[in-house]
Design an enzyme around this catalytic site. Structure first.
Site, PDB file in Angstrom:
ATOM      1  N   HIS A  78       0.848  -1.180   0.128  1.00 55.12           N
ATOM      2  CA  HIS A  78       0.012  -0.062  -0.035  1.00 55.12           C
ATOM      3  C   HIS A  78       0.807   1.099   0.061  1.00 55.12           C
ATOM      4  CE1 HIS A  78      -3.216  -2.594   0.902  1.00 55.12           C
ATOM      5  NE2 HIS A  78      -4.197  -1.825   0.626  1.00 55.12           N
ATOM      6  N   GLY A  79       1.972   1.342   0.596  1.00 51.89           N
ATOM      7  CA  GLY A  79       2.724   2.453   0.528  1.00 51.89           C
ATOM      8  C   GLY A  79       4.182   2.220   1.153  1.00 51.89           C
TER       9      GLY A  79
END
Lengths: 312, 473
Positions: B323-324
């Site tokens: 996701h990041g």
């Protein structure tokens, strides 16, 4: 397959026709109630936009709305006053509504403009642009200054508002209901007092934003000053107190001071005046509460009298 | 190009009309050209990155199918290195470099590796994963290699799901590009209905509550515990409606042209009775991707309970990282992995508890899952770990201060209305599937529903062209 296309086209046209009628019908009802609100924000904005006839007019953001007590101004100067400030706005909005105040035969005797620390960096913040668009759109169908401004700033939004009336009054329904159902008016000639305080912490460092200068906002500030001066109306520019530790001018403040100086106006800078940086004078970090607003309005009025601004 | 823009509306009408006008043999070309335009609308130069991985994976697929033994594996590994390499460089280089700097700094050394100003290509994680699923499936023998370069490129670039999924599998979508699609009234209308509901989720719910969430989370130190609690509650709906709204628009847009994309969300909020069920309902295309290609590759549940639980935690931690490049996402992933592992361990005891609770059991289970979603959501949304822990502490100690009602105050009421609307509609969809409104057989009810939804969109939708949260992944 051709029959399927035709069926789809026919039903789509029917749906769009119904939607058009609903949009115009409901939109017109909302427009009527919006324009005739008896109390509340919209009524105050409508007055500020449509030729306010008071002697002293105040322009600015929410910091102006909650800071300049119109009753104290009237008591101090013996002149009627109206706070034309609006939450979330900057000088772009102020400059759009200013012509409304100068159109009639009655000219204001004094104009106060309250500047925020991000006054002309503000539009470079995208959210700020959205807020401005939502402020202006409800008026674009009826006010040519706003229509011109929207054409300059948000042409797509203007077209959308012209196509859909509901879109022009987007997010207005609840405030209309609220303003029609309220019995008391917390709006004293545009001034909205904020009683109490939400401040918990001591003042923090001011985190200077790194937004560049928005040339359009700067132009609008120059336009505002020039328009007021061309009409021979005294102009007072103020940077009102903030609940923050003392800080050096950021670029926006620096350029604002420069622009005012070019027009021989001093920006009265109270941003981190230690006399005001007290919990019991602020509602939140950006807004003075009722007590702070009273104290500050009195100080400004006294300075106006002291410097003989009204006699100029 | 974002779905919630006028340019997309024009793009969609033009592309869909041309799609049905053109003969079948030219349609792949049209869709590929349209997809390139769609992607290049963000930042044109990044099409080259996409082009690079497409070329690598196209040839990798062919060579994998033609080879045997170690050579076969080698081509797969090369393809994976190319894909993960691109992802790692653009998404994790600076994160890794920053951590090296911190570690070296502890020993008073300077990091010689420079920081690079890299802009993350939109949807990189999505199309990289979709590309990887192709070569893995070819390697596993579940999918024949695609010989038509244009069709393969379209598999990766198909515009409805290019930048935020659903992350498709080749078995589901590739063959559909060969099928001759006819204009089918029912199908087109069904697709448009799905899109309409997607726009409602995005513009009325996600972007509306997002205003409150941003105001509180971006200035957490100035807000009370109650306001942060409210913002976290809203954020759960924001992220759900933002992403599932995008998926709905993507699925609907594809369906109008006759393509079926996989379901990505099945009403996870307030309907999941366990964390496991939550992940069977939330971002299904990613969860199943990790299950099929990572969890099973690690041994899944075949190597005993402990390894199986450990695998779960690893998979969720990687999912967090997907996701990041931020510790907040890693913690978010780890928390989800831990929750699901603990849930599995406690399953026998939980079953007894559910029996004790009787008819109220489902209610309590759904509420507790939602509460867990809220806690993890704090880490998903917070700008950094310090902020996240500050917010957790502020909420649980009910940090004093006034309740922030948003600016203007009516904005808060719109948010409440939006969330209530979503909960009611999803409750009906989940529990009363025969209760139809937007697809009712009665034309009056159906058209009233269309007009009502469009009226709501125009009168309370947030049209600031806000980006979809998942674009950053």
């Amino acid at each position: 397959m051709k029959a399927q296309y035709l069926k789809f086209a026919k039903k789509l046209i029917i749906l769009l026709a119904i939607m058009f009628v609903v949009d115009r019908g409901l939109g017109s009802i909302i427009q009527y109630y919006f324009e005739n609100e008896p109390l509340g924000d919209a009524a105050a904005f409508a007055h500020a936009i449509n030729n306010p006839t008071e002697d002293v007019l105040i322009y600015g953001s929410s910091r102006a709305v909650h800071t300049y007590d119109t009753k104290i101004i009237t008591d101090s100067l013996g002149l009627s006053a109206y706070n034309c400030g609006r939450n979330g706005s900057n000088v772009v909005y102020g400059s759009a509504i200013l012509p409304g105040a100068l159109e009639g035969s009655h000219k204001p005797k004094l104009i106060i403009i309250d500047i925020v620390s991000k006054e002309i960096a503000w539009r470079s913040n995208k959210d700020g642009g959205d807020v401005l668009a939502s402020m202006i759109l409800p008026y674009v169908l009826t006010n040519e200054h706003f229509e011109e401004l929207a054409m300059d700033l948000f042409p797509k939004e203007l077209y959308k508002a012209k196509v859909s009336k509901l879109y022009a009054y987007n997010s207005q329904v609840l405030s209309i209901i609220r303003n029609y159902s309220r019995k008391d008016n917390d709006n004293i000639n545009g001034y909205q007092p904020l009683p109490g305080s939400k401040i918990i912490n001591p003042p923090q460092e001011y985190t200077a934003d790194r937004d560049g200068i928005d040339e359009f906002s700067k132009e609008r500030l120059e336009y505002f000053i020039k328009t007021v001066q061309d009409n021979h109306i005294p102009l007072v520019a103020v940077l009102s107190p903030m609940y923050t530790k003392p800080f050096e001018d950021n670029e926006s403040i620096r350029v604002c001071k420069q622009v005012f100086a070019e027009h021989n106006i001093e920006l009265w800078d109270y941003a981190s005046d230690p006399k005001y940086v007290q919990k019991d004078l602020f509602y939140d970090v950006n807004h003075l509460n009722t007590k702070g607003a009273e104290m500050f309005t009195r100080e400004i009025m006294s300075r106006i009298k002291q410097e003989g601004i009204l006699k100029q | 190009m974002v779905f919630n823009s006028l340019i997309f509306v024009a793009f969609f009408i033009i592309v869909t009309s041309l799609f049905f006008i053109l003969p079948h043999k030219y349609r792949w070309g049209l869709l590929l050209a349209a997809s390139c335009y769609f992607y290049m609308y963000f930042l044109p130069v990044y099409i080259l990155i996409l082009g690079f991985t497409i070329v690598v994976d196209y040839f990798a697929g062919i060579y994998i199918a033609q080879s045997e033994g170690k050579k076969r594996k080698l081509f797969l590994v090369l393809s994976l290195i190319a894909n993960i390499g691109v992802l790692a460089f653009f998404k994790y280089y600076n994160f890794l470099n920053h951590n090296i700097t911190l570690v070296l700094g502890e020993f008073s050394y300077q990091n010689p590796i420079p920081h690079l100003d890299i802009l993350l290509p939109v949807g990189l994680s999505f199309h990289t994963f979709q590309a990887m699923s192709y070569t893995i499936e070819v390697y596993r023998g579940h999918q024949k290699p695609e010989k038509h370069f244009g069709i393969y490129a379209l598999y990766v670039m198909f515009y409805p799901q290019l930048v935020a999924g659903p992350i498709e599998r080749p078995q589901n979508i590739l063959h559909q590009f060969y099928e001759e699609k006819q204009f089918n009234y029912d199908r087109v209308v069904q697709g448009l209905r799905i899109m309409l509901w997607g726009f409602v989720k995005k513009l009325i719910v996600a972007d509306r509550v997002g205003i409150y969430v941003d105001a509180v989370y971006n200035n957490a130190h100035y807000h009370s515990g109650i306001s942060m609690m409210m913002a976290t509650f809203f954020f759960a709906f924001q992220v759900y409606c933002d992403f599932s709204g995008y998926s709905d628009i993507a699925i609907g847009a594809a369906k109008v042209m006759g393509y079926d994309l996989m379901t990505n969300f099945r009403r996870p909020l307030f309907n999941s009775k366990s964390i496991q069920e939550l992940w069977q309902r939330w971002h299904i295309s990613l969860t199943t991707w990790f299950r099929d290609y990572l969890y099973f590759s690690l041994g899944g549940s075949r190597k005993g309970v402990i390894v199986s639980l450990l695998n779960l935690v690893i998979v969720f931690a990687v999912s967090g990282l997907w996701h990041g490049a931020n510790y907040t996402f890693i913690i978010w992933g780890l928390l989800n992995g831990l929750y699901i592992a603990i849930e599995r361990l406690l399953n026998p005891a939980l079953r007894k508890l559910h029996k004790l609770l009787g008819v109220t059991s489902n209610f309590f289970r759904k509420i507790s899952v939602f509460f867990i979603v809220l806690v993890t959501a704090i880490f998903f949304r917070a700008a950094n770990v310090d902020d996240a822990f500050y917010i957790v502490k502020s909420i649980f100690t009910i940090k004093p201060g006034g309740f922030y009602k948003g600016e203007p105050p009516t904005a808060f009421n719109y948010s409440l209305f939006a969330v209530a609307l979503l909960i009611i509609v999803e409750h009906i969809q989940e529990n009363y599937p025969d209760f139809r409104v937007i697809n009712n057989n009665n034309v009056v009810i159906r058209y009233t529903a269309y007009v009502l939804l469009m009226t709501l969109l125009l009168s309370i939708g947030v049209f600031n062209g806000g980006q979809f949260i998942y674009f950053q992944f």
